[in-house]
Design an enzyme around this catalytic site. Structure first.
Site, PDB file in Angstrom:
ATOM      1  N   SER A 161       0.795  -1.224   0.000  1.00  0.00           N
ATOM      2  CA  SER A 161       0.000   0.000   0.000  1.00  0.00           C
ATOM      3  C   SER A 161       0.830   1.278   0.000  1.00  0.00           C
ATOM      4  CB  SER A 161      -0.960   0.001   1.188  1.00  0.00           C
ATOM      5  OG  SER A 161      -1.976  -0.954   0.992  1.00  0.00           O
ATOM      6  N   THR A 178      -1.864   4.101   3.254  1.00  0.00           N
ATOM      7  CA  THR A 178      -2.564   4.753   2.145  1.00  0.00           C
ATOM      8  C   THR A 178      -2.876   6.209   2.438  1.00  0.00           C
ATOM      9  OG1 THR A 178      -3.450   2.649   1.349  1.00  0.00           O
ATOM     10  CG2 THR A 178      -4.582   4.645   0.640  1.00  0.00           C
TER      11      THR A 178
END
Length: 501
Positions: free
Chosen positions: A95, A148
């Protein structure tokens, strides 16, 4: 086939093999352009979401809930395409590197936030947007300091340094932070005993920790932290009574605060636990987090409809586990039964493990599966779960299925009847990320005839820049340069037990 044709094929294969690594990893990709600007930008990331997740949620929504997904409507009517996800040195990303590609416009090595392997910091897109006067918001179902959301606002060589990232968030000064991760803000949980809640409050933030406090708050700047670690799964919030806000409720709290700023805003929303549930191979947790994301998507598209100067960009950062509804019965005619059987699943494996504790017996395991998964385990299957929890004996293997004991807990309830599923006919290829291309969707005024096609994840950066009129270039590192740097490092990055990549 003639001999000269065979030779031609051999020469072509040889030429391909001689391509430099960077060329072999790349592929022909589209570079679409928006053709207009917007005042506001919303980036909605479905973390770890694959097309198989979409297919299962689409079928469940239509078959059991009697409605179509908002995502289905967007895919049918608005620009969408596929996005390649590989990172600088790996076909399988994670991520932080995926977030970096979108927020910084360049490929990076897995593990760091807006930074190259040699320590060169990159400027994330939301940082550039803040410099031009945009308000900034981050909303997620993971810890709010997770990879993220963090990759869009700060630079840090270690995505797991979440206590430090909490301090970076304070210095960055976004208007809204909503998610989980109390242990990174609470002085009683932080190793350095810093009270980050008090620090944010002193900086003018309203600090909220429950759904009720979130609903009551009238603060213009908001820090909301609703759980010790990640926000509990939607299936547990909905059916097990866990008191946390839904993703939609967090979005609805963020939007009016950001929309009040005259220069516009940028907002990242992350349905982050889709990734986690797929790591665990948990069909109910994945399904309900996808459905929760769809409810948030309804709220976001309604906002865009009321505010046509807003662009909504919807993307998955990578696929995980890839839990697929597979064919069952003669001519696959019994396949849809698995969708119906999901209705009996009312809890995640995460919640089940909390209930079972560290030393359950087979009887307790059987009752937990009956009550929370709608599955009747055999004595042998129940004992398999007991040994996974108490003795760390894992099945089917700990290589592809490395998120344990949860992957074994999923394996214990696989379909047994080939003719008609008595359990959901959903199977995972692994408990890890995969290299699959993922979705990219745009929603906004003036986009109906745009063709996205196949793009690279770095192109998200260019689309965001075009939308807001922001142009800059981050430093580029080659794969060869990165591999040379990595030779002197330990292999891979260690992730804490409850933090997935």
């Amino acid at each position: 086939m003639k001999r000269r044709d065979i030779l031609k094929g051999s020469l072509a294969a040889g030429a391909l093999a001689l391509l430099p690594k960077g060329g072999a990893q790349g592929a022909p990709q589209n570079v679409p352009s928006l053709g207009r600007r917007y005042r506001n930008l919303i980036v909605f990331v479905y973390d770890g979401f694959s097309w198989e997740d979409y297919a299962i949620a689409q079928a469940y929504a239509r078959r059991r809930l009697g409605r179509a997904l908002a995502l289905e409507r967007l895919l049918a009517r608005y620009p969408n395409g596929l996005m390649n996800t590989y990172s600088l040195t790996s076909y399988v990303t994670e991520s932080s590197a995926a977030g970096n590609a979108m927020s910084c416009g360049v490929k990076t090595v897995n593990g760091g936030l807006a930074v190259h392997a040699d320590g060169t910091p990159l400027k994330p897109f939301f940082a550039a947007a803040k410099e031009m006067g945009k308000a900034v918001g981050l909303v997620t179902t993971t810890t709010v300091t997770h990879a993220t959301p963090a990759s869009f606002v700060v630079s840090n060589p270690d995505r797991n340094a979440e206590a430090q990232i909490a301090e970076q968030y304070l210095a960055f000064g976004a208007e809204v932070y909503l998610g989980g991760g109390d242990r990174f803000f609470n002085p009683e949980r932080r190793q350095d005993k810093k009270d980050m809640y008090a620090a944010f409050a002193q900086a003018g933030y309203g600090v909220v920790k429950t759904p009720e406090e979130l609903a009551r708050s009238n603060a213009s700047k908001l820090l909301g932290v609703f759980s010790d670690s990640h926000v509990p799964y939607e299936v547990d919030r909905r059916f097990q009574g866990l008191r946390v806000p839904s993703l939609k409720e967090m979005v609805q709290a963020a939007l009016p605060r950001l929309a009040a700023h005259r220069n516009g805003f940028v907002l990242q929303v992350e349905a982050g636990r889709i990734d986690h549930s797929n790591h665990l191979n948990d069909p109910a947790a994945t399904l309900w987090d996808v459905l929760a994301a769809d409810e948030a998507l309804e709220a976001l598209t309604a906002f865009v409809d009321r505010n046509p100067d807003t662009l909504l960009l919807l993307a998955a950062d990578h696929a995980t586990g890839v839990g697929a509804l597979y064919g069952a019965g003669r001519s696959y005619l019994e396949s849809s039964v698995g969708i119906d059987l999901l209705e009996g699943q009312k809890a995640s494996f995460e919640h089940m493990r909390r209930v079972l504790g560290a030393n359950p017996d087979a009887g307790q395991v059987k009752e937990a599966y009956r009550a929370m998964k709608g599955v009747a385990l055999s004595d042998e299957e129940a004992q398999m779960v007991v040994e996974a929890i108490t003795k760390r004996v894992y099945l089917p293997d700990s290589v592809r299925y490395g998120i344990q004991p949860d992957n074994t807990m999923s394996w214990a309830m696989v379909q047994k009847n080939a003719q008609k599923p008595e359990r959901p006919n959903i199977g995972w290829s692994s408990g890890q990320h995969t290299a699959s291309p993922v979705m990219l969707v745009l929603y906004g005024q003036g986009l109906r005839f745009l063709n996205l096609g196949l793009v690279d994840n770095t192109h998200v950066f260019r689309l965001m820049g075009e939308a807001l009129g922001i142009r800059y270039q981050n430093p580029v590192m080659s794969e060869e340069e990165a591999l040379e740097i990595l030779k002197s490092r330990p292999v891979g990055m260690r992730h804490p037990e409850d933090v997935w990549a």
